[in-house]
Design a protein around this motif. Sequence first.
Motif, PDB file in Angstrom:
ATOM      1  N   GLN A   1      24.748   2.457 -94.667  1.00  0.00           N
ATOM      2  CA  GLN A   1      24.487   1.194 -94.000  1.00  0.00           C
ATOM      3  C   GLN A   1      25.750   0.668 -93.344  1.00  0.00           C
ATOM      4  O   GLN A   1      26.767   0.472 -94.007  1.00  0.00           O
ATOM      5  N   ARG A   2      25.705   0.452 -92.047  1.00  0.00           N
ATOM      6  CA  ARG A   2      26.819  -0.143 -91.321  1.00  0.00           C
ATOM      7  C   ARG A   2      26.642  -1.659 -91.309  1.00  0.00           C
ATOM      8  O   ARG A   2      25.562  -2.155 -90.956  1.00  0.00           O
TER       9      ARG A   2
ATOM     10  N   SER B   1      24.594  -4.044 -88.455  1.00  0.00           N
ATOM     11  CA  SER B   1      24.127  -3.096 -87.457  1.00  0.00           C
ATOM     12  C   SER B   1      22.927  -2.339 -87.993  1.00  0.00           C
ATOM     13  O   SER B   1      22.816  -2.089 -89.199  1.00  0.00           O
TER      14      SER B   1
ATOM     15  N   HIS C   1      22.454   0.686 -86.990  1.00  0.00           N
ATOM     16  CA  HIS C   1      22.897   2.075 -86.949  1.00  0.00           C
ATOM     17  C   HIS C   1      23.422   2.512 -88.314  1.00  0.00           C
ATOM     18  O   HIS C   1      24.203   1.786 -88.948  1.00  0.00           O
TER      19      HIS C   1
ATOM     20  N   ALA D   1      25.796   4.371 -91.051  1.00  0.00           N
ATOM     21  CA  ALA D   1      27.254   4.310 -91.067  1.00  0.00           C
ATOM     22  C   ALA D   1      27.922   5.656 -90.836  1.00  0.00           C
ATOM     23  O   ALA D   1      29.061   5.702 -90.363  1.00  0.00           O
TER      24      ALA D   1
ATOM     25  N   SER E   1      35.353  11.172 -86.137  1.00  0.00           N
ATOM     26  CA  SER E   1      34.551  10.287 -86.989  1.00  0.00           C
ATOM     27  C   SER E   1      33.280  10.958 -87.486  1.00  0.00           C
ATOM     28  O   SER E   1      32.780  10.629 -88.566  1.00  0.00           O
TER      29      SER E   1
END
Length: 332
Positions: free
Chosen positions: A58-59, A62, A64, A66, A97
Amino acid sequence: MTYTPVGDLRSNDKIVRCPQNPILSAKDVPYDASLIFNAGVAKYQGRYVMVFRNDYGQRPNSVHPAATNMGLAYSDDGVHWQVQPKPCFDLHNQEISRGYDPRLTVIDGKCYVCFAIDTRHGICGGIAVTEDFDHFDILCTTAPDNRNMVLFPERCQGRYVRLERPFPVYSRGGGSRFDIWSADSPDLVYWGHNQLVLGVEDVPYANDKIGPAAPPIKTAKGWLTLIHTVDIDSSRGKNGWENSWQKRYCAGVMLLDLDDPTKVIAMSKKPLIAPEAPYETDGGFRNNVIFPGGMILEDSGEIKIYYGAADTVECLASIHVDDLLALCDSPR
């Protein structure tokens, strides 16, 4: 940039979606997983092997996930999959990343993995080789910005060939008018001789961008090659988890010359697969997305096409090779 809508699109009636779809989703993965999609699939050492993209975690603030890694699954029939206990390929360091969107090609008894990497200085493509899916040797990476690379399963006129999609933001009139290019190499390390293969303007059902999909398969008539296509319609609004998702991804097909795969012999001017099934159009992270990453020609003539649906699950469709060749009935 102004986009002219391309209208309603339908899958070709020869395409058969697997009744077991989705064939792989987050619930099938024994570790942290949220979105399972855009897998590479090949037959290797007597069984089907899949390397899939897994977005997870979990970001903050967001929708999106993570992080991203790549998982591994095996199958005896290409439909039912056994996911291995841990991810097989996880790219993280001070510069990189994440790695994602694997594509598998078997050459001379080894499995080559094309992948994308997000770095602090741009998005790149890379090629790695493995014989056991435990250890991967990275052979090369591109300069930014390039991705969606796929390898041909054998040399053409003595050289390795790949398709790729550079995405230079300052050319092609702005926006995201990205096309399909080729490059070749004597050794899978050093690449050059870049040539345009297919432009967005050559595909009637794309108004935004196109790119390579699954690695090509060889037939007597040429290299059968899948592409992904993108059209934008500003009226679509919210189409998934994000506040606005106006894109639609479809799959198309073209036929490339056996000796000179930079040459398009013929193509279909209509989609092969368009988003229609509920797992492609509703409830996904990004609805209306078909993204093929694997294509296998069986001895029976059946072609299995593996594709990510709605950036959420992995699915399977099939078509006979003769039917797929017959669809390549139009010049570029």
